[in-house]
Design a protein around this motif. Structure first.
Motif, short mmCIF file in Angstrom:
data_model
loop_
_atom_site.label_atom_id
_atom_site.label_comp_id
_atom_site.label_asym_id
_atom_site.label_seq_id
_atom_site.Cartn_x
_atom_site.Cartn_y
_atom_site.Cartn_z
N ALA A 279 0.84 -1.20 0.00
CA ALA A 279 0.00 0.00 0.00
C ALA A 279 0.87 1.25 0.00
CB ALA A 279 -0.93 -0.02 1.22
N VAL A 280 1.95 1.23 0.79
CA VAL A 280 2.88 2.37 0.81
C VAL A 280 3.57 2.51 -0.54
CG1 VAL A 280 4.96 3.29 1.88
CG2 VAL A 280 3.22 2.18 3.29
N ALA A 281 4.00 1.38 -1.11
CA ALA A 281 4.68 1.43 -2.41
C ALA A 281 3.76 1.97 -3.49
CB ALA A 281 5.19 0.04 -2.79
N PHE A 282 2.49 1.55 -3.48
CA PHE A 282 1.52 2.06 -4.46
C PHE A 282 1.38 3.57 -4.33
CE2 PHE A 282 -0.93 -2.22 -4.58
CZ PHE A 282 -0.04 -2.72 -5.50
N ALA B 214 4.40 5.40 -5.57
CA ALA B 214 4.46 5.39 -7.03
C ALA B 214 3.52 6.43 -7.61
CB ALA B 214 4.13 4.01 -7.56
N LEU B 215 2.33 6.54 -7.06
CA LEU B 215 1.38 7.54 -7.53
C LEU B 215 1.94 8.95 -7.38
CD1 LEU B 215 -1.42 8.50 -8.47
CD2 LEU B 215 -2.19 8.28 -6.10
N LEU B 216 2.52 9.22 -6.22
CA LEU B 216 3.08 10.55 -5.98
C LEU B 216 4.28 10.82 -6.89
CD1 LEU B 216 2.91 10.71 -2.07
CD2 LEU B 216 1.35 11.75 -3.74
N LEU B 217 5.08 9.79 -7.14
CA LEU B 217 6.24 9.97 -8.00
C LEU B 217 5.82 10.23 -9.44
CD1 LEU B 217 9.31 9.97 -8.22
CD2 LEU B 217 9.24 7.48 -8.52
N VAL B 218 4.83 9.49 -9.91
CA VAL B 218 4.32 9.73 -11.27
C VAL B 218 3.76 11.14 -11.38
CG1 VAL B 218 2.56 9.06 -12.94
CG2 VAL B 218 3.88 7.30 -11.76
N TRP B 219 3.02 11.58 -10.37
CA TRP B 219 2.45 12.92 -10.40
C TRP B 219 3.55 13.98 -10.41
CZ3 TRP B 219 -1.40 15.78 -11.67
CH2 TRP B 219 -1.56 17.06 -11.14
N ALA B 220 4.61 13.75 -9.65
CA ALA B 220 5.70 14.73 -9.57
C ALA B 220 6.52 14.78 -10.86
CB ALA B 220 6.60 14.43 -8.38
N ILE C 257 -0.38 1.35 -12.05
CA ILE C 257 0.53 1.42 -10.90
C ILE C 257 0.66 0.05 -10.25
CG2 ILE C 257 0.78 2.37 -8.58
CD1 ILE C 257 -0.39 4.98 -9.67
N CYS C 258 -0.47 -0.66 -10.10
CA CYS C 258 -0.41 -2.01 -9.52
C CYS C 258 0.44 -2.93 -10.38
CB CYS C 258 -1.82 -2.57 -9.38
SG CYS C 258 -2.81 -1.80 -8.09
N TRP C 259 0.33 -2.78 -11.69
CA TRP C 259 1.14 -3.62 -12.58
C TRP C 259 2.63 -3.32 -12.41
CZ3 TRP C 259 4.68 -2.64 -16.41
CH2 TRP C 259 5.07 -3.73 -17.21
N ALA C 260 3.00 -2.05 -12.49
CA ALA C 260 4.42 -1.69 -12.45
C ALA C 260 5.05 -2.04 -11.09
CB ALA C 260 4.59 -0.20 -12.74
N VAL D 37 2.85 3.86 -17.12
CA VAL D 37 3.28 4.16 -15.75
C VAL D 37 4.76 3.83 -15.58
CG1 VAL D 37 3.01 3.50 -13.33
CG2 VAL D 37 0.99 3.90 -14.75
N ARG D 38 5.18 2.70 -16.12
CA ARG D 38 6.59 2.33 -16.02
C ARG D 38 7.48 3.40 -16.66
NH1 ARG D 38 10.77 0.48 -18.89
NH2 ARG D 38 12.25 -0.88 -17.79
N ARG D 39 7.10 3.87 -17.83
CA ARG D 39 7.89 4.89 -18.50
C ARG D 39 8.00 6.15 -17.65
NH1 ARG D 39 4.53 7.23 -22.61
NH2 ARG D 39 4.10 8.66 -20.89
#
Length: 263
Positions: free
Chosen positions: A134-137, A140-146, A165-168, A204-206
Motif C-alpha cells: 500500500a505504501v509502495a503504491f 508510485a502515484l506521488l512519483l508519477v504525479w511529480a 501502478i499495480c502492474w508496475a 506508468v513504467r515509463r
C-alpha cells in the motif's frame, strides 16, 4: 629516361607499393609485352578492391563476457537505480511517512483524480497485498504525479491509472505469477476493469523510469535472480524484495573479493 613504366618510369616506384594495387597487363598474341601498377583509388576498379578488403577484414575479437558476479551487480544496479543505491539497500519495512497526497493541485480535476486513484490503490492493497505494498503504491502515484503529471491526467479513468501502478509496482516486487502467487486478473477484477492492468502499466513504467537506460538488463537477466521489472526506484521495493536483493548483493561482492584476491 625509360620508355615504359614497367622498366622503371620515374613516375612509379621500382616495386609496387601497398597502394599500387591495380596492375595492368598488355598481351599481344597472348604474350605479355608490358605491365605496370598504379593506385586503384579513383578508378573504375576501386569497388572490387573495396569488396576484397571487406572479405579479408578479420572481425574484431569480442571482449570476454563479464564474470557472473559482475552481471549480478549490473542487474542489481538496474533494479535499484545505480551502484550507490545497491550499496545502500536495507531490509527495513516501508513506512507511510511522506506518502500523503499533495494539498495543492493546479485544478479540481487533478485533485479528484489523485484522491480516487489513491482510494482504489488502498483498497486493492488491503484485499490482495499488504501494508508495505500500500505504501509502495502510494509512493508510485506521488512519483508519477511529480515527474510526469500528464500520465495521471491522461489515464482514461482512475481505475486505469491504479491498474497501471499495480502492474508496475507489483512486477517490480515479483508479486505476480510465475514469480509470485497472485494472478493479475484478480487485480483487474478488483478495479472493475474490462482490460488487463498491463494496458496502462507500460505508460506508468515509463513515467517512473524516466530517461534512465534500464532496457538492457531486461534481456540479459542473470541466472538465479528473480524476474523483477527494473524501475530503478528502491523506495518502491518492499522489505521482502530488498532482503532477497541484499543476499544477492552480498554474495556477488564476496565472489568479487575472492576473484580479486586470486588474481
Amino acid at each position: 629516361m625509360y620508355d615504359h613504366p614497367w622498366l622503371g618510369d620515374p613516375g612509379y616506384p621500382d616495386e609496387p607499393s601497398a597502394l599500387d594495387r591495380l596492375t595492368h597487363l598488355v598481351l599481344v598474341d597472348g604474350r605479355l609485352v608490358e605491365t605496370w601498377s598504379e593506385p586503384v583509388a579513383g578508378t573504375r576498379w576501386q569497388r572490387y578492391a573495396d569488396r576484397f578488403d571487406r572479405e579479408l577484414a578479420r572481425p574484431q575479437p569480442s571482449p570476454p563476457p563479464p564474470p557472473p558476479w559482475q552481471r549480478v551487480l549490473d542487474w542489481l544496479a538496474s533494479v535499484c537505480g545505480g551502484d550507490a543505491a545497491v550499496a545502500a539497500l536495507t531490509v527495513e519495512p516501508l513506512s507511510d511517512d511522506g506518502s500523503d497526497l499533495p494539498t495543492e493541485t493546479p485544478d479540481e480535476g487533478a485533485r479528484r483524480r489523485l484522491e480516487a486513484t489513491a482510494e482504489l490503490l488502498d483498497a486493492v492493497a488491503a484485499r490482495w497485498f499488504d501494508a508495505e505494498m500500500a505504501v509502495a503504491f502510494r509512493r508510485a502515484l506521488l512519483l508519477v504525479w511529480a515527474e510526469e503529471p500528464e500520465t495521471v491526467r491522461q489515464a482514461r479513468t482512475a481505475a486505469h491509472l491504479a491498474g497501471g501502478i499495480c502492474w508496475a509496482v507489483g512486477k517490480a516486487n515479483g508479486s505476480y505469477r510465475p514469480q509470485g502467487d497472485l494472478r493479475m486478473a484478480r487485480v483487474q477484477e478488483a478495479l472493475a476493469l474490462s482490460s488487463a492492468i498491463s494496458g496502462y502499466g507500460g505508460t506508468v513504467r515509463r513515467a517512473l523510469v524516466g530517461f534512465r537506460d534500464l532496457q538492457g538488463p531486461r534481456w540479459w537477466r542473470p541466472e538465479n535472480v528473480p524476474a523483477l521489472e527494473p524501475l530503478g526506484v528502491p523506495d518502491l521495493l518492499t522489505s521482502t524484495t530488498r532482503e532477497r536483493l541484499v543476499r544477492l548483493r552480498d554474495r556477488a561482492l564476496a565472489a568479487r573479493d575472492e576473484a580479486t584476491q586470486a588474481a
